[in-house]
Design a protein around this motif. Structure first.
Motif, PDB file in Angstrom:
ATOM      1  N   UNK A 144       0.802  -1.221   0.000  1.00 22.17           N
ATOM      2  CA  UNK A 144       0.000   0.000   0.000  1.00 22.17           C
ATOM      3  C   UNK A 144       0.836   1.273   0.000  1.00 22.17           C
ATOM      4  N   UNK A 145       2.053   1.200   0.507  1.00 22.66           N
ATOM      5  CA  UNK A 145       2.819   2.429   0.701  1.00 22.66           C
ATOM      6  C   UNK A 145       3.265   3.060  -0.624  1.00 22.66           C
ATOM      7  N   UNK A 146       3.169   2.326  -1.717  1.00 22.04           N
ATOM      8  CA  UNK A 146       3.488   2.919  -3.021  1.00 22.04           C
ATOM      9  C   UNK A 146       2.241   3.486  -3.690  1.00 22.04           C
ATOM     10  N   UNK A 147       1.080   3.395  -3.006  1.00 21.28           N
ATOM     11  CA  UNK A 147      -0.190   3.899  -3.547  1.00 21.28           C
ATOM     12  C   UNK A 147      -0.392   3.398  -4.976  1.00 21.28           C
ATOM     13  N   UNK A 148      -0.397   2.077  -5.173  1.00 23.88           N
ATOM     14  CA  UNK A 148      -0.420   1.537  -6.539  1.00 23.88           C
ATOM     15  C   UNK A 148      -1.765   1.748  -7.239  1.00 23.88           C
TER      16      UNK A 148
END
Length: 239
Positions: A144-148
Motif C-alpha cells: 500500500x505504501x506505493x499507492x499503486x
C-alpha cells in the motif's frame, strides 16, 4: 498461456474498471496465481492480450508497469531489518508518519506498537518472531505504501482472523475508490464484497458473478461457501 507445452490458462476474459475490486477463487492450481503472474509480466501470454488503461502491457516499459502494480502475497519475504524499513522497502522515501498511516490501513499498527522497540524492532529474515497474520499485514502495508494503481492481494489475508480481514477490506474500499484491486483467495469471505467474482478451475472460468449471484447458481462457489461457513461455526464452538 502455454507452459512446457501445456495449456494452463484458457479463454479467461474479464474487465476491471478503476475503483472496482474483483475476486479470483478456486482450488489450489486452478490458475489464480498464474493470472497474477501474467498481469505482472512474469510470463507473457502466448495468445490473447492484456490491457491496462487501454495500453497492451507488452508495449509498456516493465519498470512503469511494475511501478504501478503492487502485490501482497501469502508468503512474504521480510528482511532482517526494522519493521519500519520492511514496510518502506518499496518506497524508501516514505516518511515515518506515512509508514504509520499505512500500517494503520493494514491493521498492523496496534501489534507493531506492542513490539519491544515498536517500529524500530529488528525482525528476522522471513519474519521470524512474527505470526503468519502479522507478516501478512506488513506485506499489505508494504504494497500500500506505493499507492499503486493496481493492488493485488494474492491470498494475502489467509492468516488473519475474520475481524481483522473485515477491517482491512473496509479500509481498502474507503481509501482506494479510484483505484483497482484484485484479490485471490481460498477463503471466500475475502472476496464476497467484490464487484465480480471469477471461479477458476483448470485455468478456465467456470462461474462468475457477485456473491449473491454465485450463491444462487448453486455450483462450486455455493458449495464451498456453505462448507467454509460450517467450518467457521465448528471452530467458533470449540474455541
Amino acid at each position: 498461456l502455454d507452459i512446457d507445452g501445456r495449456r494452463v490458462i484458457n479463454n479467461v476474459s474479464f474487465e476491471v474498471k478503476a475503483g472496482q475490486t474483483i475476486g479470483l477463487v478456486g482450488h489450489t492450481g486452478a490458475g489464480k496465481s498464474l493470472i497474477i503472474d501474467l498481469l505482472s509480466r512474469f510470463y507473457d501470454a502466448t495468445e490473447g492480450e492484456i490491457f491496462i488503461d487501454g495500453i497492451n502491457i507488452k508495449d509498456m516499459d516493465l519498470d512503469i508497469l511494475r511501478g504501478n502494480v503492487a502485490i501482497a502475497m501469502q508468503d512474504i519475504f521480510l528482511f532482517s531489518d526494522t519493521v519500519k524499513d520492511n514496510i518502506a522497502f518499496s518506497n524508501p522515501r516514505a516518511s515515518f508518519p506515512e509508514v504509520k498511516r499505512i500500517a494503520k490501513k493494514a491493521q498492523a499498527h496496534d501489534f507493531i506498537k506492542r513490539l519491544d522497540e515498536g517500529y524500530e524492532t529488528i525482525i528476522g529474515e522471513r519474519g521470524v518472531g512474527l505470526s503468519g497474520g502479522q507478516k501478512q499485514r506488513i506485506s499489505i502495508a508494504r504494497a500500500l505504501i506505493v499507492e499503486p494503481e493496481l493492488l493485488i492481494l494474492d491470498d494475502a489475508l489467509s492468516a488473519v482472523d475474520a475481524k481483522t480481514e473485515e477491517a482491512i477490506l473496509s479500509n481498502l474500499k474507503e481509501t482506494r475508490q479510484e483505484k483497482t484491486t484484485i484479490i485471490t483467495a481460498h477463503r471466500l469471505s475475502s472476496v464476497m464484497h467484490a464487484k465480480e467474482i471469477l471461479v477458476l478451475d483448470e485455468g478456465k472460468i467456470i462461474e462468475r458473478g457477485t456473491h449473491p449471484e454465485l450463491l444462487a447458481q448453486k455450483g462450486w462457489y455455493q458449495r464451498m461457501w456453505e462448507k467454509q461457513q460450517l467450518e467457521a461455526k465448528i471452530e467458533g464452538s470449540e474455541s
